[in-house]
Design a protein around this motif. Structure first.
Motif, short mmCIF file in Angstrom:
data_model
loop_
_atom_site.label_atom_id
_atom_site.label_comp_id
_atom_site.label_asym_id
_atom_site.label_seq_id
_atom_site.Cartn_x
_atom_site.Cartn_y
_atom_site.Cartn_z
N GLU A 193 41.89 33.62 83.80
CA GLU A 193 41.34 32.59 82.88
C GLU A 193 41.53 33.01 81.42
O GLU A 193 41.88 32.18 80.57
CB GLU A 193 39.86 32.33 83.17
CG GLU A 193 39.61 31.41 84.36
CD GLU A 193 39.86 32.07 85.70
OE1 GLU A 193 39.92 33.32 85.77
OE2 GLU A 193 40.04 31.34 86.70
N ASN A 194 41.31 34.29 81.15
CA ASN A 194 41.48 34.77 79.77
C ASN A 194 42.95 34.72 79.36
O ASN A 194 43.28 34.35 78.23
CB ASN A 194 40.97 36.21 79.65
CG ASN A 194 39.48 36.28 79.84
OD1 ASN A 194 38.75 35.44 79.33
ND2 ASN A 194 39.02 37.26 80.59
N ILE A 195 43.81 35.13 80.28
CA ILE A 195 45.23 35.21 79.93
C ILE A 195 45.81 33.81 79.71
O ILE A 195 46.57 33.58 78.76
CB ILE A 195 46.01 35.97 81.03
CG1 ILE A 195 45.48 37.41 81.15
CG2 ILE A 195 47.50 35.99 80.73
CD1 ILE A 195 46.03 38.19 82.33
N VAL A 196 45.44 32.87 80.57
CA VAL A 196 46.04 31.53 80.45
C VAL A 196 45.56 30.84 79.17
O VAL A 196 46.32 30.07 78.55
CB VAL A 196 45.78 30.68 81.72
CG1 VAL A 196 44.36 30.12 81.76
CG2 VAL A 196 46.80 29.55 81.83
N GLU A 197 44.32 31.12 78.78
CA GLU A 197 43.84 30.52 77.52
C GLU A 197 44.63 31.07 76.33
O GLU A 197 44.99 30.33 75.41
CB GLU A 197 42.35 30.80 77.34
CG GLU A 197 41.49 29.82 78.11
CD GLU A 197 40.00 30.10 77.98
OE1 GLU A 197 39.61 30.73 76.97
OE2 GLU A 197 39.26 29.70 78.88
N ARG A 198 44.91 32.36 76.38
CA ARG A 198 45.71 32.97 75.30
C ARG A 198 47.11 32.36 75.30
O ARG A 198 47.69 32.08 74.24
CB ARG A 198 45.80 34.48 75.49
CG ARG A 198 44.49 35.19 75.25
CD ARG A 198 44.62 36.67 75.51
NE ARG A 198 45.40 37.35 74.48
CZ ARG A 198 45.67 38.65 74.50
NH1 ARG A 198 45.22 39.40 75.47
NH2 ARG A 198 46.38 39.20 73.55
N PHE A 199 47.65 32.19 76.49
CA PHE A 199 49.01 31.65 76.57
C PHE A 199 49.06 30.23 76.00
O PHE A 199 50.00 29.87 75.28
CB PHE A 199 49.50 31.67 78.03
CG PHE A 199 50.93 31.25 78.19
CD1 PHE A 199 51.94 31.87 77.47
CD2 PHE A 199 51.29 30.22 79.06
CE1 PHE A 199 53.26 31.48 77.60
CE2 PHE A 199 52.60 29.84 79.20
CZ PHE A 199 53.60 30.46 78.47
N ALA A 200 48.03 29.44 76.32
CA ALA A 200 47.99 28.06 75.79
C ALA A 200 47.97 28.09 74.26
O ALA A 200 48.66 27.29 73.60
CB ALA A 200 46.77 27.33 76.35
N SER A 201 47.20 29.00 73.69
CA SER A 201 47.14 29.04 72.22
C SER A 201 48.47 29.53 71.64
O SER A 201 48.89 29.07 70.58
CB SER A 201 45.97 29.89 71.75
OG SER A 201 46.23 31.25 71.96
N HIS A 202 49.14 30.44 72.34
CA HIS A 202 50.46 30.89 71.87
C HIS A 202 51.46 29.71 71.88
O HIS A 202 52.29 29.57 70.97
CB HIS A 202 51.02 32.00 72.76
CG HIS A 202 50.19 33.26 72.75
ND1 HIS A 202 49.39 33.63 71.70
CD2 HIS A 202 50.05 34.24 73.68
CE1 HIS A 202 48.79 34.78 71.98
NE2 HIS A 202 49.17 35.17 73.17
N LEU A 203 51.35 28.88 72.90
CA LEU A 203 52.27 27.74 72.99
C LEU A 203 52.02 26.74 71.85
O LEU A 203 52.97 26.17 71.30
CB LEU A 203 52.11 27.03 74.35
CG LEU A 203 52.79 27.70 75.54
CD1 LEU A 203 52.36 27.02 76.84
CD2 LEU A 203 54.31 27.64 75.41
N VAL A 204 50.75 26.55 71.53
CA VAL A 204 50.43 25.63 70.42
C VAL A 204 51.03 26.16 69.12
O VAL A 204 51.65 25.43 68.35
CB VAL A 204 48.90 25.44 70.30
CG1 VAL A 204 48.55 24.69 69.02
CG2 VAL A 204 48.36 24.69 71.52
N LYS A 205 50.85 27.47 68.90
CA LYS A 205 51.42 28.09 67.69
C LYS A 205 52.93 27.91 67.65
O LYS A 205 53.51 27.56 66.61
CB LYS A 205 51.12 29.59 67.67
CG LYS A 205 49.78 29.99 67.14
CD LYS A 205 49.75 31.52 67.02
CE LYS A 205 48.39 32.02 66.67
NZ LYS A 205 48.34 33.50 66.67
N LEU A 206 53.57 28.18 68.78
CA LEU A 206 55.03 28.07 68.83
C LEU A 206 55.46 26.62 68.59
O LEU A 206 56.42 26.35 67.85
CB LEU A 206 55.55 28.55 70.19
CG LEU A 206 57.06 28.44 70.37
CD1 LEU A 206 57.79 29.44 69.48
CD2 LEU A 206 57.47 28.67 71.83
#
Lengths: 265, 168
Positions: free
Chosen positions: A119-132
């Motif tokens: 859950e923690n990792i996927v939330e971080r990944f989602a925010s990385h995608l938004v930034k990208l």
């Protein structure tokens, strides 16, 4: 978002690495110069930089007669845009970026590192995608259009001998109990509501640690496919779907003895 | 272990003990842009064609055309691999001026054309030259219909052969 209630849960799973990623429409006009700006998006958290060969495009197609799990289609020459690793200070986390992919890995280093949970990792990944997505919109005037998502769980089960495999993997003792090596690849199609959703790849191999000090059974489960839309939310939803399928499959494939050893709740 | 898993995984601290079995990769020339491995006879037969259409110069049709995108070609190769049928000849590959790719079979009174606009964005059509029936569909990742069309085309050849007609 919280963990689904009925999903099998282990207090100390043999997880060695978790990878989630997306493939997107290649960035037109991308050059290594632009890579600096991409790295700057993540540099506070990922100060290390390494360069790797690019991963060729991979697609999951369904129907037809001729499954070829090891089929690959590659550029024969080095692409001008390599794959970049942005590595965290502790080395346990890394972002992989190339002109058509973004991936996030969590990995154990020398057996160390507390698994921060999906859950923690996927939330971080989602925010990385938004930034990208924001960056490529401003730098390239292009929308982040995701064509494929994937998630992989790579488990490493330390053993004294490969003959132990049956103790950990259901039914494997009869197949591999006296084998010198173990090498098995399989794949199956996943459906939801009657629709074809994805393909799950299961790879089981005998393995050696990098320092040759001990043996292990390496089980990699990957779910890959096309999200329902090209939006980030859809890609994340697909990764959650894949994660549930993998965890359920892992629990089904491993023995009661293994579950007790890994602290199944 | 598949190449994909090796490349996706950040570390190979635990390497499979059978890694040394790595497949023998045939020599390809330094100017060849694409390479297919562990492929069906169709993909092997089409490798040089895929190489040619992804290497086209800009403006290859005299206008503002571009070569077939590597991504489209990779998706087409995957699709071709799924559809492989030893009793059907490989398709023709036709480049689109906008970087897209068309896969075509023209056999046994059937015209089957598959437009790869981008990965998972595919339009396919079938024209039955005998009945005049024309079917057009949009496809994404499930190509069962195309496999059925190829099966029909193959059956039609058997029918025509029985009747003594030309089959090609």
């Amino acid at each position: 978002m919280s963990r689904p209630e009925n999903l099998p849960d282990f207090s100390s799973p043999p997880l060695d690495e978790l990878v989630m990623g997306v493939q997107f429409v290649p960035l037109a006009g991308y050059t290594v110069v632009a890579a600096q700006d991409i790295w700057n998006l993540f540099r506070d958290e990922f100060p290390g930089l390494e360069q790797q060969p690019p991963i060729p495009p991979q697609f999951e197609a369904f129907g037809g007669w001729s499954p070829q799990p090891s089929f690959s289609f590659q550029f024969n020459v080095q692409l001008p845009s390599p794959r970049l690793w942005f590595v965290s200070e502790d080395g346990n986390h890394l972002i992989q970026f190339q002109h058509d992919r973004l991936m996030l890995n969590w990995r154990r280093i020398n057996g160390e590192g507390i698994y921060p949970r999906f859950e923690n990792i996927v939330e971080r990944f989602a925010s990385h995608l938004v930034k990208l997505g924001d960056q490529i919109q401003s730098a390239f005037g292009q929308k982040l259009e995701i064509s494929q998502s994937e998630v992989s769980y790579i488990n490493v089960i330390r053993v004294e001998s490969y003959a132990e495999v049956g103790r950990w993997i259901e039914g494997a003792g009869a197949l591999y109990g006296d084998s010198e090596i173990i090498a098995s690849n399989s794949a199956k199609v996943l459906h939801r509501g009657g629709d074809t959703m994805a393909r799950m790849h299961n790879e089981l191999h005998s393995a050696m640690s990098g320092d040759m000090s001990h043996k292990a059974i390496r089980m990699a489960l990957t779910v890959r496919g096309k999200p329902q839309t090209s939006e980030i939310t859809s890609a994340i939803e697909f990764i959650r779907f894949g994660r549930e399928a993998i965890v359920n499959e892992f629990a089904a494939l491993t023995t009661k003895y293994a579950h007790e050893a890994w602290g199944r709740k | 272990m598949s190449a994909a898993a090796q490349q996706n995984s950040a570390y190979q601290r635990y390497f499979p003990v059978d890694d040394r079995r790595g497949e023998v990769v045939p020599f390809t020339s330094a100017t060849s842009r694409v390479r297919v491995t562990a492929a069906s006879p169709w993909s092997k037969a089409l490798e040089s064609r895929l190489n040619a259409i992804t290497s086209l110069p800009k403006g290859w049709n005299g206008y503002r055309s571009v070569p077939v995108s590597f991504t489209c070609a990779a998706f087409a190769a995957q699709l071709i691999e799924r559809l492989y049928d030893a009793s059907v000849p490989p398709p023709a590959l036709v480049p689109g001026a906008d970087g897209t790719l068309q896969i075509e079979w023209h056999r046994n009174q059937y015209d089957i054309e598959v437009d790869i606009l981008e990965p998972y964005k595919v339009f396919a059509s079938r024209y039955d030259c005998v009945s005049g029936d024309f079917t057009e569909i949009a496809l994404s990742d499930d190509f069962t219909v195309l496999a059925e069309w190829l099966k029909d085309m193959k059956s039609a050849r058997a029918d025509l052969a029985t009747a003594g007609a030309a089959v090609v």
